[in-house]
Design a protein around this motif. Structure first.
Motif, mmCIF file in Angstrom:
data_model
loop_
_atom_site.group_PDB
_atom_site.id
_atom_site.type_symbol
_atom_site.label_atom_id
_atom_site.label_comp_id
_atom_site.label_asym_id
_atom_site.label_seq_id
_atom_site.Cartn_x
_atom_site.Cartn_y
_atom_site.Cartn_z
ATOM 1 N N SER B 19 0.866 -1.182 0.000
ATOM 2 C CA SER B 19 0.000 0.000 0.000
ATOM 3 C C SER B 19 0.896 1.224 0.000
ATOM 4 O O SER B 19 1.844 1.304 0.792
ATOM 5 C CB SER B 19 -0.891 0.049 1.246
ATOM 6 N N ILE B 20 0.598 2.177 -0.880
ATOM 7 C CA ILE B 20 1.377 3.419 -0.953
ATOM 8 C C ILE B 20 0.411 4.588 -0.805
ATOM 9 O O ILE B 20 -0.473 4.788 -1.640
ATOM 10 C CB ILE B 20 2.154 3.527 -2.270
ATOM 11 N N LEU B 21 0.596 5.339 0.268
ATOM 12 C CA LEU B 21 -0.239 6.520 0.515
ATOM 13 C C LEU B 21 0.622 7.760 0.331
ATOM 14 O O LEU B 21 1.743 7.824 0.842
ATOM 15 C CB LEU B 21 -0.826 6.485 1.919
ATOM 16 N N ASN B 22 0.090 8.725 -0.375
ATOM 17 C CA ASN B 22 0.863 9.901 -0.738
ATOM 18 C C ASN B 22 0.386 11.173 -0.040
ATOM 19 O O ASN B 22 -0.798 11.291 0.316
ATOM 20 C CB ASN B 22 0.807 10.114 -2.253
ATOM 21 N N SER B 74 5.584 9.881 1.329
ATOM 22 C CA SER B 74 4.721 8.732 1.096
ATOM 23 C C SER B 74 4.907 7.721 2.228
ATOM 24 O O SER B 74 5.970 7.655 2.855
ATOM 25 C CB SER B 74 5.010 8.083 -0.260
ATOM 26 N N LEU B 75 3.856 6.979 2.466
ATOM 27 C CA LEU B 75 3.861 5.897 3.460
ATOM 28 C C LEU B 75 3.682 4.592 2.708
ATOM 29 O O LEU B 75 2.721 4.443 1.943
ATOM 30 C CB LEU B 75 2.727 6.089 4.466
ATOM 31 N N HIS B 76 4.612 3.666 2.916
ATOM 32 C CA HIS B 76 4.533 2.347 2.307
ATOM 33 C C HIS B 76 4.231 1.322 3.386
ATOM 34 O O HIS B 76 4.889 1.325 4.446
ATOM 35 C CB HIS B 76 5.849 1.986 1.615
ATOM 36 N N ILE B 77 3.265 0.485 3.111
ATOM 37 C CA ILE B 77 2.924 -0.598 4.033
ATOM 38 C C ILE B 77 3.080 -1.899 3.256
ATOM 39 O O ILE B 77 2.407 -2.126 2.247
ATOM 40 C CB ILE B 77 1.469 -0.477 4.537
ATOM 41 N N LEU B 111 -7.902 3.700 3.556
ATOM 42 C CA LEU B 111 -7.285 2.501 2.989
ATOM 43 C C LEU B 111 -8.135 1.288 3.321
ATOM 44 O O LEU B 111 -8.496 1.067 4.486
ATOM 45 C CB LEU B 111 -5.873 2.314 3.554
ATOM 46 N N THR B 112 -8.453 0.521 2.297
ATOM 47 C CA THR B 112 -9.203 -0.725 2.474
ATOM 48 C C THR B 112 -8.345 -1.872 1.955
ATOM 49 O O THR B 112 -7.921 -1.851 0.785
ATOM 50 C CB THR B 112 -10.532 -0.689 1.711
ATOM 51 N N ILE B 113 -8.083 -2.837 2.819
ATOM 52 C CA ILE B 113 -7.310 -4.006 2.415
ATOM 53 C C ILE B 113 -8.297 -5.136 2.108
ATOM 54 O O ILE B 113 -9.094 -5.525 2.959
ATOM 55 C CB ILE B 113 -6.332 -4.437 3.519
ATOM 56 N N ILE B 114 -8.201 -5.637 0.911
ATOM 57 C CA ILE B 114 -9.132 -6.659 0.436
ATOM 58 C C ILE B 114 -8.546 -8.044 0.726
ATOM 59 O O ILE B 114 -7.445 -8.352 0.248
ATOM 60 C CB ILE B 114 -9.374 -6.493 -1.065
#
Lengths: 115, 115
Positions: B19-22, B74-77, B111-114
């Motif tokens: 997941s990459i959030l900017n 950015s945040l990477h998960i 953020l939604t993780i499927i």
């Protein structure tokens, strides 16, 4: 207490009424902040208390908003003559010393609905 | 004027993927950046931070990257897990607020993780 406590968790009020929101910060934390989150918006800074210093009120949106912090602990945010645009989640946070590299600990917030 | 911008209101990612959030900011005085995570009906909780003297900070599955010239972080998960489903807020503070951790927040990315 173990965390930041806010009350009430939900408040429904009529337009024109006054409301008081309470925040109990983490014991020993000298810095206390109020933020609010309106629908679809980010967290908006309202006011900041640090120890015995004069509070930073630069985020208060109008003179209907005021806040106090008694005895360096509990804080009350008061909104007079509420308007529908005041509807939001009001979040309180505290930190240990108010330094720029400290993390904030947030309460669960008060959901305010002005009808 | 939104000084901290999160242009993606929502993001869906398959479990196990990255997941990459900017986040973008406009105020060049900002020199400390944080990510907070918020579950429904709870206050935001601190996730990870980075000082402007660094360009990367890693904590387990979470890494924050800072590009000062582009005013972008950015945040990477990785790997993403269902428990990561939450709203993520980017926040910034600056030395111009010396001794005052008055954070400026973005509007958040859900953020939604499927599975």
């Amino acid at each position: 207490g173990a965390g930041v406590s806010q009350s009430p968790s939900n408040k429904v009020t009529e337009k024109g009424k006054d409301v008081e929101l309470r925040c109990d910060p983490i014991s020993g934390h000298t810095a206390l902040y109020w933020y609010r989150q309106s629908l679809g918006q980010g967290l908006e800074f309202l006011i900041y208390f640090q120890g015995n210093s004069a509070p930073d009120k630069s985020g208060l949106p109008s003179d209907r908003f005021s806040a106090e912090r008694t005895g360096g602990s509990v804080s009350t945010l008061t909104i007079q003559r509420t308007q529908q645009e005041d509807s939001a989640v009001y979040l309180c946070a505290s930190s240990q010393g108010g330094l720029s590299n400290e993390k904030l600990f947030f309460g669960s917030g008060t959901q305010l609905s002005v009808l | 004027d939104q000084q901290v911008k999160q242009n993606s209101p929502s993001l869906s990612v398959q479990e196990g993927r990255i997941s990459i959030l900017n986040c973008d900011y406009t105020n060049s005085m900002f020199d400390y950046f944080l990510w907070y995570k918020k579950y429904p009906a709870e206050g935001p909780t601190f996730l990870i931070s980075i000082s402007s003297i660094k360009d990367k900070n890693e904590d387990g599955r979470f890494t924050v990257f800072l590009n000062k010239s582009a005013k972008h972080l950015s945040l990477h998960i990785v790997p993403s897990q269902p428990g990561d489903s939450a709203v993520y807020f980017c926040a910034a503070s600056g030395e111009s607020n010396f001794g005052n951790e008055k954070l400026t927040f973005g509007t958040g990315t859900r953020l939604t993780i499927i599975p």
